[in-house]
Design a protein around this motif. Structure first.
Motif, PDB file in Angstrom:
ATOM      1  N   GLU A  36       0.846  -1.191   0.000  1.00 30.77           N
ATOM      2  CA  GLU A  36       0.000   0.000   0.000  1.00 30.77           C
ATOM      3  C   GLU A  36       0.880   1.238   0.000  1.00 30.77           C
ATOM      4  N   LEU A  46      -3.434   3.949  -1.847  1.00 30.14           N
ATOM      5  CA  LEU A  46      -3.583   3.140  -3.045  1.00 30.14           C
ATOM      6  C   LEU A  46      -2.986   1.765  -2.760  1.00 30.14           C
ATOM      7  N   LEU A  47      -3.564   0.745  -3.358  1.00 30.92           N
ATOM      8  CA  LEU A  47      -3.030  -0.611  -3.251  1.00 30.92           C
ATOM      9  C   LEU A  47      -2.312  -0.934  -4.556  1.00 30.92           C
ATOM     10  N   GLY A  85      -5.219   0.001  -7.163  1.00 32.83           N
ATOM     11  CA  GLY A  85      -6.595   0.192  -6.730  1.00 32.83           C
ATOM     12  C   GLY A  85      -6.697   1.256  -5.656  1.00 32.83           C
ATOM     13  N   LYS A  86      -7.829   1.914  -5.616  1.00 30.25           N
ATOM     14  CA  LYS A  86      -8.069   2.950  -4.619  1.00 30.25           C
ATOM     15  C   LYS A  86      -8.432   2.295  -3.293  1.00 30.25           C
ATOM     16  N   GLY A  87      -7.783   2.769  -2.206  1.00 28.75           N
ATOM     17  CA  GLY A  87      -8.036   2.224  -0.884  1.00 28.75           C
ATOM     18  C   GLY A  87      -7.061   1.115  -0.555  1.00 28.75           C
ATOM     19  N   ASP A 106      -7.630  -1.828   1.827  1.00 34.49           N
ATOM     20  CA  ASP A 106      -8.442  -2.635   2.734  1.00 34.49           C
ATOM     21  C   ASP A 106      -8.809  -3.934   2.037  1.00 34.49           C
ATOM     22  N   SER A 143     -10.657  -3.612  -1.384  1.00 35.23           N
ATOM     23  CA  SER A 143      -9.805  -3.221  -2.517  1.00 35.23           C
ATOM     24  C   SER A 143      -8.984  -4.401  -3.010  1.00 35.23           C
ATOM     25  N   GLY A 181     -11.060  -6.902  -4.757  1.00 36.94           N
ATOM     26  CA  GLY A 181     -11.391  -6.447  -6.103  1.00 36.94           C
ATOM     27  C   GLY A 181     -10.341  -6.862  -7.118  1.00 36.94           C
ATOM     28  N   GLU A 195      -8.122   8.414  -9.401  1.00 35.25           N
ATOM     29  CA  GLU A 195      -8.198   7.819 -10.736  1.00 35.25           C
ATOM     30  C   GLU A 195      -7.138   8.403 -11.676  1.00 35.25           C
TER      31      GLU A 195
END
Length: 426
Positions: free
Chosen positions: A162, A172-173, A187-189, A191, A194, A197, A407
């Protein structure tokens, strides 16, 4: 060569017929009237399928093209609408620009390329566009690239980490391919949702092909990895493990500082109201860099500080030795993983009986993650590549002087580091 073809080359448009070129003296711009070439008409602007015409739309429209010297150039054409069975009524596609874009393909390709190597401020000044336009162009170019390339194909060994990209716990991940060295997903976040996802996008079949995963030992991360890739060998990043020891060392230094401060206050009570640090407390505060740094990188002054700690504070010096002992375990792993595992077990035994609460707790933590640490030792797993990628992403954010959204960062990072950096037109 016909003049129409010359103008098509100068404007950087393909599959396009240039009808006439005029200079607008009022706006001091060059305007080229064009139309789509044969086979390029009446296509959906989104899916590019042939579709029946609907109406003439809102009239003629202009797209910004690359400048011709110091003169701004525009491409002008009709913008009819078509009826697509899948997307409904949409503006017809044109071969020189993306759907919903106000710039030609060559212009956007140039902007995206410049954005990967210089600041957004420089891009706005050079290309004479707005700050937000740069982000929008980068997002469109990345979306186009992403639709043509499968970035997740062939993944076997990956690293996950992260990164903070903005104040206020904005993370961001990041996922990196150890074999190719490229950034494959952001990816955003940071956790479980994320990370899940990413694995959902990867799909069960390709998740089953993942053989090695390096990451820190956060519980939420381990749980998601165990759920989606139970067969993968998970390695704890050596850098993060040594960081645990550094944090425990710093906790012991603060304990030593508090003890010295309380002794100094007790000695001064009744004699003076001055609460400034004594020589001992100041020396402990100044010695933190000597305690943190690797022995090979110490200055002469810092070696003297360590020698002073060894004589005056054996507990703190023992904490420093424990930190160095854990770091040495991973140094041994480079030449002999078997010896490194034996050294790790000896270190755990030493830490358990060191009578330093911070390191006793650390020993328990290392035992909980022993399997992941041993896997990192035996398979040479580390997050060094991921940390390097994080540094490059931070540099992208710094050079751009900020972004308005996660983004935009993701799009530019993927364009710059995903192995598909945009090329200049022609």
């Amino acid at each position: 060569m016909r003049s129409a073809r010359v103008w098509a080359q100068l404007l950087g448009v393909e599959k396009t017929v240039v009808e006439r070129v005029e200079f607008d003296e009022d706006q001091a711009v060059l305007v080229a009237s064009v139309r789509p070439g044969r086979g390029q008409r009446r296509r959906c602007g989104i899916c590019r399928r042939r579709s029946p015409g609907y109406d003439q739309g809102s009239g003629r429209r202009r797209w910004r093209a690359l400048d011709l010297g110091t003169v701004q150039a525009f491409v002008e054409a009709d913008a009819p609408r078509v009826y697509c069975p899948q997307h409904g009524i949409v503006v017809a596609a044109v071969p020189w620009a993306r759907h919903s874009a106000g710039h030609t393909l060559g212009f956007e390709q140039t902007v995206a390329r410049l954005a990967t190597v210089c600041s957004k401020t420089a891009v706005t000044e050079l290309m004479r566009i707005a700050w937000r336009t740069v982000g929008a162009v980068v997002a469109r170019v990345w979306a186009d690239t992403q639709s043509r390339v499968d970035l997740l194909a062939g993944l076997r060994r990956i690293g996950i980490d992260e990164i903070s990209y903005r104040k206020g716990h904005k993370y961001l991940l990041v996922v990196v391919d150890h074999d190719s060295g490229r950034l494959v997903w952001v990816g955003k976040g940071a956790d479980q949702a994320s990370l899940a996802g990413f694995f959902t996008r990867l799909g069960p079949q390709r998740c089953a092909q993942i053989s090695h995963i390096s990451s820190d030992s956060a519980r939420w991360m381990s749980e998601v990895i165990a759920e989606h890739c139970p067969q993968a060998i998970r390695g704890a990043d050596p850098y993060h493990v040594v960081t645990w020891a550094t944090e425990a060392l710093d906790e012991q230094r603060r304990i030593a500082w508090n003890i010295a401060w309380n002794i100094a206050r007790g000695a001064a009570r009744g004699h003076s109201r001055n609460k400034s640090p004594t020589g001992v407390t100041k020396a402990l505060k100044d010695a933190r860099w000597a305690l943190w740094k690797n022995p090979a990188n110490l200055t002469d002054r810092q070696r003297e500080q360590l020698a002073w700690i060894a004589k005056t504070n054996p507990a703190l010096h023992r904490a420093w030795a424990l930190k160095e002992g854990l770091r040495t375990v991973f140094a041994i792993a480079r030449r002999s993983p078997t010896e490194a595992v034996e050294a790790l077990d000896r270190w755990i035994s030493w830490a358990r009986r060191c009578r330093l609460p911070a390191f006793v707790k650390l020993a328990q933590r290392v035992v909980r993650h022993r399997d992941a640490i041993v896997a990192a030792i035996e398979h040479g797993l580390s997050n060094a590549l991921v940390e390097s990628m994080n540094t490059k992403i931070r540099l992208i954010v710094r050079v751009a002087f900020g972004f308005h959204s996660a983004e935009a960062i993701i799009a530019l990072a993927m364009l710059s580091l995903g192995g598909h950096r945009p090329t200049l037109p022609r």
